[in-house]
Design a protein around this motif. Sequence first.
Motif, mmCIF file in Angstrom:
data_model
loop_
_atom_site.group_PDB
_atom_site.id
_atom_site.type_symbol
_atom_site.label_atom_id
_atom_site.label_comp_id
_atom_site.label_asym_id
_atom_site.label_seq_id
_atom_site.Cartn_x
_atom_site.Cartn_y
_atom_site.Cartn_z
ATOM 1 N N LYS A 167 0.824 -1.202 0.000
ATOM 2 C CA LYS A 167 0.000 0.000 0.000
ATOM 3 C C LYS A 167 0.864 1.260 0.000
ATOM 4 O O LYS A 167 0.527 2.260 -0.633
ATOM 5 C CB LYS A 167 -0.918 -0.009 1.223
ATOM 6 N N SER A 168 1.988 1.203 0.704
ATOM 7 C CA SER A 168 2.862 2.371 0.792
ATOM 8 C C SER A 168 3.927 2.384 -0.297
ATOM 9 O O SER A 168 4.797 3.247 -0.301
ATOM 10 C CB SER A 168 3.547 2.411 2.167
ATOM 11 N N LEU A 169 3.870 1.427 -1.226
ATOM 12 C CA LEU A 169 4.796 1.327 -2.358
ATOM 13 C C LEU A 169 6.243 1.118 -1.898
ATOM 14 O O LEU A 169 7.162 1.813 -2.324
ATOM 15 C CB LEU A 169 4.707 2.566 -3.258
ATOM 16 N N SER A 170 6.436 0.147 -1.018
ATOM 17 C CA SER A 170 7.769 -0.238 -0.568
ATOM 18 C C SER A 170 8.034 -1.665 -1.011
ATOM 19 O O SER A 170 7.156 -2.522 -0.926
ATOM 20 C CB SER A 170 7.870 -0.160 0.964
ATOM 21 N N LYS A 262 6.474 7.355 3.041
ATOM 22 C CA LYS A 262 5.859 6.032 3.057
ATOM 23 C C LYS A 262 4.710 5.983 4.068
ATOM 24 O O LYS A 262 3.661 5.376 3.813
ATOM 25 C CB LYS A 262 6.900 4.968 3.372
ATOM 26 N N LEU A 263 4.906 6.614 5.233
ATOM 27 C CA LEU A 263 3.833 6.663 6.225
ATOM 28 C C LEU A 263 2.617 7.395 5.659
ATOM 29 O O LEU A 263 1.475 6.958 5.841
ATOM 30 C CB LEU A 263 4.317 7.368 7.496
ATOM 31 N N ASN A 264 2.855 8.508 4.980
ATOM 32 C CA ASN A 264 1.748 9.269 4.416
ATOM 33 C C ASN A 264 1.026 8.485 3.335
ATOM 34 O O ASN A 264 -0.203 8.560 3.200
ATOM 35 C CB ASN A 264 2.253 10.598 3.853
ATOM 36 N N LEU A 520 1.547 11.063 -4.761
ATOM 37 C CA LEU A 520 1.073 9.712 -5.084
ATOM 38 C C LEU A 520 -0.322 9.826 -5.640
ATOM 39 O O LEU A 520 -1.141 10.606 -5.137
ATOM 40 C CB LEU A 520 1.076 8.823 -3.844
ATOM 41 N N LEU A 521 -0.611 9.050 -6.671
ATOM 42 C CA LEU A 521 -1.976 8.979 -7.170
ATOM 43 C C LEU A 521 -2.226 7.624 -7.812
ATOM 44 O O LEU A 521 -1.304 6.986 -8.329
ATOM 45 C CB LEU A 521 -2.276 10.105 -8.161
ATOM 46 N N ASP A 522 -3.452 7.179 -7.705
ATOM 47 C CA ASP A 522 -3.891 5.957 -8.367
ATOM 48 C C ASP A 522 -4.305 6.302 -9.790
ATOM 49 O O ASP A 522 -5.081 7.229 -10.018
ATOM 50 C CB ASP A 522 -5.074 5.330 -7.627
ATOM 51 N N LEU A 523 -3.787 5.526 -10.739
ATOM 52 C CA LEU A 523 -4.094 5.753 -12.151
ATOM 53 C C LEU A 523 -4.512 4.443 -12.811
ATOM 54 O O LEU A 523 -3.821 3.918 -13.689
ATOM 55 C CB LEU A 523 -2.875 6.337 -12.874
ATOM 56 N N ASN A 549 13.099 9.980 -7.388
ATOM 57 C CA ASN A 549 12.726 8.627 -6.998
ATOM 58 C C ASN A 549 11.318 8.325 -7.491
ATOM 59 O O ASN A 549 10.412 9.149 -7.315
ATOM 60 C CB ASN A 549 12.766 8.448 -5.479
ATOM 61 N N LEU A 550 11.143 7.159 -8.093
ATOM 62 C CA LEU A 550 9.830 6.693 -8.519
ATOM 63 C C LEU A 550 9.491 5.408 -7.788
ATOM 64 O O LEU A 550 10.374 4.584 -7.536
ATOM 65 C CB LEU A 550 9.801 6.404 -10.022
ATOM 66 N N ALA A 551 8.240 5.249 -7.442
ATOM 67 C CA ALA A 551 7.743 3.981 -6.925
ATOM 68 C C ALA A 551 6.432 3.687 -7.637
ATOM 69 O O ALA A 551 5.576 4.567 -7.760
ATOM 70 C CB ALA A 551 7.528 4.047 -5.415
ATOM 71 N N LEU A 552 6.289 2.465 -8.121
ATOM 72 C CA LEU A 552 5.115 2.103 -8.908
ATOM 73 C C LEU A 552 4.566 0.756 -8.446
ATOM 74 O O LEU A 552 5.328 -0.143 -8.088
ATOM 75 C CB LEU A 552 5.458 2.011 -10.399
ATOM 76 N N ARG A 553 3.252 0.649 -8.465
ATOM 77 C CA ARG A 553 2.608 -0.648 -8.264
ATOM 78 C C ARG A 553 1.831 -0.981 -9.524
ATOM 79 O O ARG A 553 0.987 -0.197 -9.970
ATOM 80 C CB ARG A 553 1.657 -0.629 -7.057
ATOM 81 N N MET A 554 2.135 -2.137 -10.077
ATOM 82 C CA MET A 554 1.476 -2.595 -11.292
ATOM 83 C C MET A 554 1.208 -4.082 -11.164
ATOM 84 O O MET A 554 2.111 -4.851 -10.826
ATOM 85 C CB MET A 554 2.355 -2.349 -12.517
ATOM 86 N N GLN A 555 -0.033 -4.469 -11.374
ATOM 87 C CA GLN A 555 -0.415 -5.881 -11.361
ATOM 88 C C GLN A 555 0.065 -6.572 -10.090
ATOM 89 O O GLN A 555 0.580 -7.684 -10.107
ATOM 90 C CB GLN A 555 0.136 -6.571 -12.611
#
Length: 625
Positions: A167-170, A262-264, A520-523, A549-555
Amino acid sequence: MKNAYLTILLIITSILLSACGGDSKSKTEEQSLDVSQAQSQLGFYLPTWFDHSGDIMVRSEGGDIITSLETLSLNTELITLNANQAVVIEYIPNFKKLVCPVTIGCGNSYDYYHEDSNDNGIIDLNEIFSVDSTFAAKVFLSPGSNKIYFSPLSLIESSTTVNSHLKSLSVTPSYHQTYVDKEHSQRYQYLSDGSYYSLFTTYENTNSIALIKESLPLFVSENKISAIPHNYFSDIDQYLSDQQAINDDDLINRYLIEEKFKLNRLLVSSTGDLSPTHSSDLNDKVLLEQFRNIFAFINIQELKYNDEVNNKITELSNILTDDSENTTAIFSEILTEVLQLYSPINDTPAGLYQYQGLDVNYTGSPYTWVISGIYKETEVNLELTIPQWRISAARGDFFKATIAGNVSSADTTLSINTDELLLKFDGVEDVFNDDKAKTAIFNLITNISITTENGEMIGRINIEGERVENESGQLFAILKQFSFSGLLSTISQTTNISIMAAKYTSSLEQNENDFFYNILLDLPSSGSSDFRLSISGLNTNFELLDNVNLALRMQGKIVELNLVQSKGTRKLLVKGLDGRWLTIEQKKKDYSGDLYFGNMKIGEVITIRGLPGVLFPDGEFHSIF
């Protein structure tokens, strides 16, 4: 700063497509690929307030005991285990006693043992008390060093399917340090210390602590956002701010800010199944696949995001403007200045006052302020009521208020109507006579709405500021940190969003270049319904690309990217789940670097006929782009 974030993304995309790089220096600890001998060295950390003698038990996910031992010094233990497996670690100390670490005390006496040296019924600083102490964590072991930093969250996630790091993209949980981050021990220690420090700071009895532990799984997995987890994570954030204030190491302070981001991000609602998938195959090319998946959202010919994502980012940039940021800062400034000058803090009698273009009608019983006028070219209409007021030299001044009204600039209207505004100032020795009472560190936490002609953001803000005195003796408020989490609504979308800006310099100037930023945003798109993107940088001039720095969540998978450009060399560090990482360095048309799993090198970045890729020991070559 209008359109700045869109510009950032387009420039980053262009560079990632043309050439990327990372730190490819060799390390003496790195091992050549040997599938049959992949080992993990497992260490531990627990704050010094707890007993470090006790029993350690390591189990498989199925519950079978892998190993167990007694320890007299938990933080110096080191266990060697087979890598590439998920394990559950449990630690049970011999004694439940601990020393209260909190300056303002650890609340009222609990139901357990308490050495109340002054018989005041309060667990004061350095007094000994006890709680039910069990510590646990569930992690996937990568080759090389792994270290567990016990926390309330690690205990919860050891026995549930909650995975807060997705959830925090870590790429790993906040309590699991792998080889790629082996030099960052201090940041993990701060988080572990802060997680328990915050647990004992605010809540008054064992039932309250139990409520925190019960609310966190629902908060992370089901987005059941309540005051309990919000306050708990806000207290951890404040603990990290306190460490920043007393720490002179710029690099460590930078890491502390990154942990705040990350906390935010945890406070943002999320969709989809937050369950990681692990691969025990050392040769797995999952990180390369994840890296290439990024380009599903990029038009390679035009070097930009696809239209679907690009349009959503454009809408966001039209709301995140200098004007909207300034309006929010003015709202915070007005409240802090008025309450410092015309309130019991300053021993001011009720009456009518004027302050820099504002009319302030201050009355008592209950304390009420009606504030109206023009302040710094911004129209202000606010009514504030504070039924609960605490002035304490030790614990700080605390106000719980109801507030309604708006602050309007030329292009932005900030509206507020809530009975849950919290405003806190740090304590001083004598709030009425001490010169320190003129200045203060303050926190403002409330729900707001920010509206422009392009859309609206509704959510929760947490503003940390400081009232300071310059060399001329002039008092003024400066913004130290701002965070927002909530929903962005425009004509074409409603999406989760978080924004944070944290000041990383000690300058008394209010300059945007003194801040480290994160959005951060959901796309969700046709390529990935759970696509979540985070961008961090040292200032709003991201086009310089000196640190992005980029952090991404995909699939369901997380990728972290750190891009650095200097003197004709571009470097990229890519981190994936389970301690997998990739370094790339590009000088003109030449690419180099390595692919790792923990401390094991499993591939080498080379260039063949101008095409960069990874060469594996079996002779396979896989292109990077």
